[in-house]
Design a protein around this motif. Structure first.
Motif, short mmCIF file in Angstrom:
data_model
loop_
_atom_site.label_atom_id
_atom_site.label_comp_id
_atom_site.label_asym_id
_atom_site.label_seq_id
_atom_site.Cartn_x
_atom_site.Cartn_y
_atom_site.Cartn_z
N PHE A 107 -24.32 -39.31 -89.95
CA PHE A 107 -23.11 -38.85 -90.01
C PHE A 107 -23.22 -37.52 -89.11
N PHE A 108 -23.88 -36.95 -88.94
CA PHE A 108 -24.12 -35.58 -88.14
C PHE A 108 -23.94 -36.02 -86.77
N ALA A 109 -24.52 -37.16 -86.22
CA ALA A 109 -24.63 -37.78 -85.11
C ALA A 109 -23.21 -38.39 -84.58
N GLY A 110 -22.52 -38.87 -85.66
CA GLY A 110 -21.35 -39.31 -85.46
C GLY A 110 -20.33 -38.39 -84.97
N ILE A 111 -20.47 -37.09 -85.96
CA ILE A 111 -19.42 -36.09 -85.53
C ILE A 111 -19.68 -35.65 -83.95
N ALA A 112 -21.10 -35.69 -83.72
CA ALA A 112 -21.37 -35.20 -82.19
C ALA A 112 -20.67 -36.13 -81.36
N VAL A 113 -20.78 -37.40 -81.69
CA VAL A 113 -20.36 -38.40 -80.73
C VAL A 113 -18.93 -38.22 -80.72
N GLY A 114 -18.24 -38.24 -81.82
CA GLY A 114 -16.76 -38.18 -81.80
C GLY A 114 -16.13 -36.85 -80.93
N GLN A 115 -16.74 -35.81 -81.08
CA GLN A 115 -16.66 -34.71 -80.16
C GLN A 115 -16.76 -34.95 -78.52
N LEU A 116 -17.78 -35.50 -78.53
CA LEU A 116 -18.19 -35.91 -76.75
C LEU A 116 -17.16 -37.04 -76.44
N SER A 117 -17.10 -38.14 -77.25
CA SER A 117 -16.30 -39.36 -76.75
C SER A 117 -14.64 -38.45 -76.58
N SER A 118 -14.22 -37.67 -77.09
CA SER A 118 -13.08 -36.78 -77.12
C SER A 118 -13.00 -36.15 -75.77
N THR A 119 -14.01 -35.15 -75.67
CA THR A 119 -14.02 -34.29 -74.62
C THR A 119 -14.40 -34.50 -73.34
N VAL A 120 -15.44 -35.59 -73.17
CA VAL A 120 -15.96 -35.94 -71.74
C VAL A 120 -14.86 -36.41 -70.96
N PRO A 121 -14.28 -37.49 -71.38
CA PRO A 121 -13.06 -38.00 -70.48
C PRO A 121 -12.17 -36.85 -70.01
N ILE A 122 -11.86 -35.98 -71.02
CA ILE A 122 -10.76 -34.86 -70.66
C ILE A 122 -11.51 -34.19 -69.25
N TYR A 123 -12.83 -33.67 -69.64
CA TYR A 123 -13.39 -32.83 -68.61
C TYR A 123 -13.54 -33.59 -67.17
N CYS A 124 -13.86 -34.85 -67.15
CA CYS A 124 -14.07 -35.54 -65.94
C CYS A 124 -12.50 -35.89 -65.31
N ALA A 125 -11.59 -36.18 -65.98
CA ALA A 125 -10.25 -36.25 -65.56
C ALA A 125 -9.78 -34.86 -65.01
N GLU A 126 -9.91 -33.75 -65.55
CA GLU A 126 -9.44 -32.44 -65.13
C GLU A 126 -10.13 -32.07 -63.90
N ILE A 127 -11.44 -32.49 -63.74
CA ILE A 127 -12.01 -31.89 -62.48
C ILE A 127 -11.83 -32.87 -61.49
N ALA A 128 -11.53 -34.20 -61.41
CA ALA A 128 -11.53 -34.99 -60.61
C ALA A 128 -10.20 -35.07 -59.69
N PRO A 129 -10.40 -35.17 -58.35
CA PRO A 129 -9.29 -35.55 -57.50
C PRO A 129 -8.78 -36.86 -57.70
#
Length: 489
Positions: A107-129
């Motif tokens: 369950f706790f691993a799922g919380i972490a992955v839910g946060q990462l799967s939502s945030t990592v694409p945003i971070y990558c998209a916002e820093i990318a040309p």
């Protein structure tokens, strides 16, 4: 330097995708291990389903936390928080002495992955040309493939142990990438768009030049910064938005529907049914547990190659055609397997070995067809939402993914037991529907800056964009008063 740095930042943050793939893939091999079954005294199907479902349930909670904390903490600190929770969850799993402890760890691993799967694409998209945004935002899925690959082969290799190492080591291994991510993310730059949103233009420009400057593109950097600043000022991101306002805005509502539906179509393709219950499906085809894990591992290996090819092409061929072709391909695979199993059932007195091999082959073809959707279902939501609702919209899209994943985790064992391969007709139909929807409703986003998405989706706050060159700079400068004087670096 700028290109190398931005690629490095995106690739490192995508370790969150590795955790996503590994933790998703390790459950199916773990609950099938003989030593696991022996240690926990032959857990029932309900317990096995609970182990799988706890992860999806946690991921749903994780996505919901991003809707509230994503814009407050920023992209870096959100990824850091997710990696810390992942370490805790993985430690609980590896050291479990009861089923309850194992489920809590999942369950706790799922919380972490839910946060990462939502945030990592945003971070990558916002820093990318814009010219490589698809490549960088798609790294989450690429690293997910590596995580799934590692889970499959570590799970297979662990079958040769005759102690609790057989299941403890695969579950404990997740701590390593989580720890690396937790430490390393502290040294990466924050998203320049988040910095601008928080009224830190000096830091935003400094970061933007670090990420995008190539030694002779000062005009591009200045124009990109002006566009970003003007867009955020026009949006009024410091105004608190209500759900009613988001739903009432036609452009935002359309983007929310498209972002959530592309994630829904990922689950409705049937990919996770095959991933989570692959060994069970192969068992129905008369293949042993170790043989099933080997086949799944080989399938994961080919998936990495296919995913790499898609990533290298995605900024050239765009988003819509690859997922459309992939959807029709997956529909064909599901239909073929359903028909083959009906005509040549695996439980027949003398099963047709050629038909069984053909069904295994269809799973490999299905994996190939899925790769484009696997990448783009994370890229598309991260790039279509405006700054003021990007964290909210992307997390809601990911929430759609995890909610359907939880439903299928609960329903699929029952469906496979009661109707067998007829279950695949359901996924055939939805793959067909999704392909038609991509062609009819999804606009192409290739090559556009994040700020240009407002014009693409006919937002009333859309501003002149980079594609108009000097004219855009003149117009945006005239129509906006800078929040701070920023010296050129």
């Amino acid at each position: 330097m700028g290109r190398a740095l931005v690629i490095s930042c995106a690739a490192f943050s995508a370790i969150g995708g590795f955790l996503f793939g590994y933790d998703s893939g390790i459950a199916s091999s773990t609950i099938a291990q003989p030593q696991f079954i022996k240690y926990f005294e032959h857990p029932s199907d309900a317990v096995a389903g609970g182990i799988v479902s706890a992860f999806q349930g946690g991921a749903i909670i994780g996505c919901l936390t991003v809707t509230y904390l994503g814009d407050v903490l920023g992209r870096k600190r959100m990824i850091f928080l997710g990696s810390l929770i992942a370490i805790f969850g993985c430690a609980l799993q590896g050291g479990a002495v009861t089923i309850a402890m194992l489920i809590a760890g999942r369950f706790f691993a799922g919380i972490a992955v839910g946060q990462l799967s939502s945030t990592v694409p945003i971070y990558c998209a916002e820093i990318a040309p814009p010219n490589i945004r698809g490549l960088l935002a798609g790294l989450l899925q690429w690293m997910l493939s590596w995580g799934f690959f590692a889970a499959q082969w570590i799970g297979y290799g662990s079958t040769f142990s005759t102690s609790s190492f057989q299941w403890r080591f695969p579950l404990s291994f997740q701590v390593v990438p989580a720890l690396i991510l937790a430490i390393g993310i502290l040294f990466l730059p924050e998203s320049p768009r988040w910095l601008m949103e928080k009224d830190k233009p000096d830091e935003a420009l400094t970061t933007l030049r670090q990420l995008h400057y190539n030694g002779h593109n000062d005009d591009f950097i200045d124009l990109e910064f002006t566009e970003m600043q003007t867009s955020i000022r026009a949006a009024g991101v410091n105004n608190k938005l209500s759900w009613t306002e988001i739903v009432k805005n036609p452009s935002w509502r359309r983007r929310l529907v498209l972002g959530c539906s592309i994630q829904a179509f990922g689950q409705l393709s049937g990919i996770n049914v095959i991933n989570y219950y692959g060994p069970r499906i192969y068992e129905s085809l008369g293949i042993s547990t170790s043989g099933a894990l080997m086949i799944t591992g080989i399938n994961g290996t080919t998936g990495i190659v296919e995913n790499t090819i898609i990533l290298l092409l995605i900024d050239k061929i765009g988003r819509i055609w690859p997922i459309t072709i992939g959807a029709f391909g997956m529909a064909g695979c599901m239909l073929t397997n359903a028909i083959l199993n009906k005509k040549f059932p695996a439980n027949a007195t003398n099963p047709n070995s050629n038909a069984l091999r053909a069904q295994v082959g269809m799973n490999f073809v299905f994996q190939l067809a899925f790769q484009s959707l696997g990448c783009i279902s994370w890229i598309y939501p991260a790039e279509i939402f405006p700054t003021e609702i990007r964290a909210l919209g992307t997390s809601l899209a990911a929430l759609t993914n995890w909610s359907l994943s939880l439903i299928f985790a609960q329903c699929s064992p029952i469906a496979l037991s009661s109707i067998g391969f007829n279950y695949f007709y359901f996924f055939f139909a939805f793959n067909l529907i999704s392909g038609i929807c991509y062609l009819a409703f999804y606009p192409e986003t290739k090559g556009r800056t994040l700020e240009q998405m407002d014009a693409l989706f006919e937002d009333e706050k859309a501003i002149p964009s980079l594609e108009y060159g000097d004219k855009a700079a003149e117009i945006t400068t005239k129509n906006s008063q800078p929040t701070a004087h920023v010296e050129k670096i």
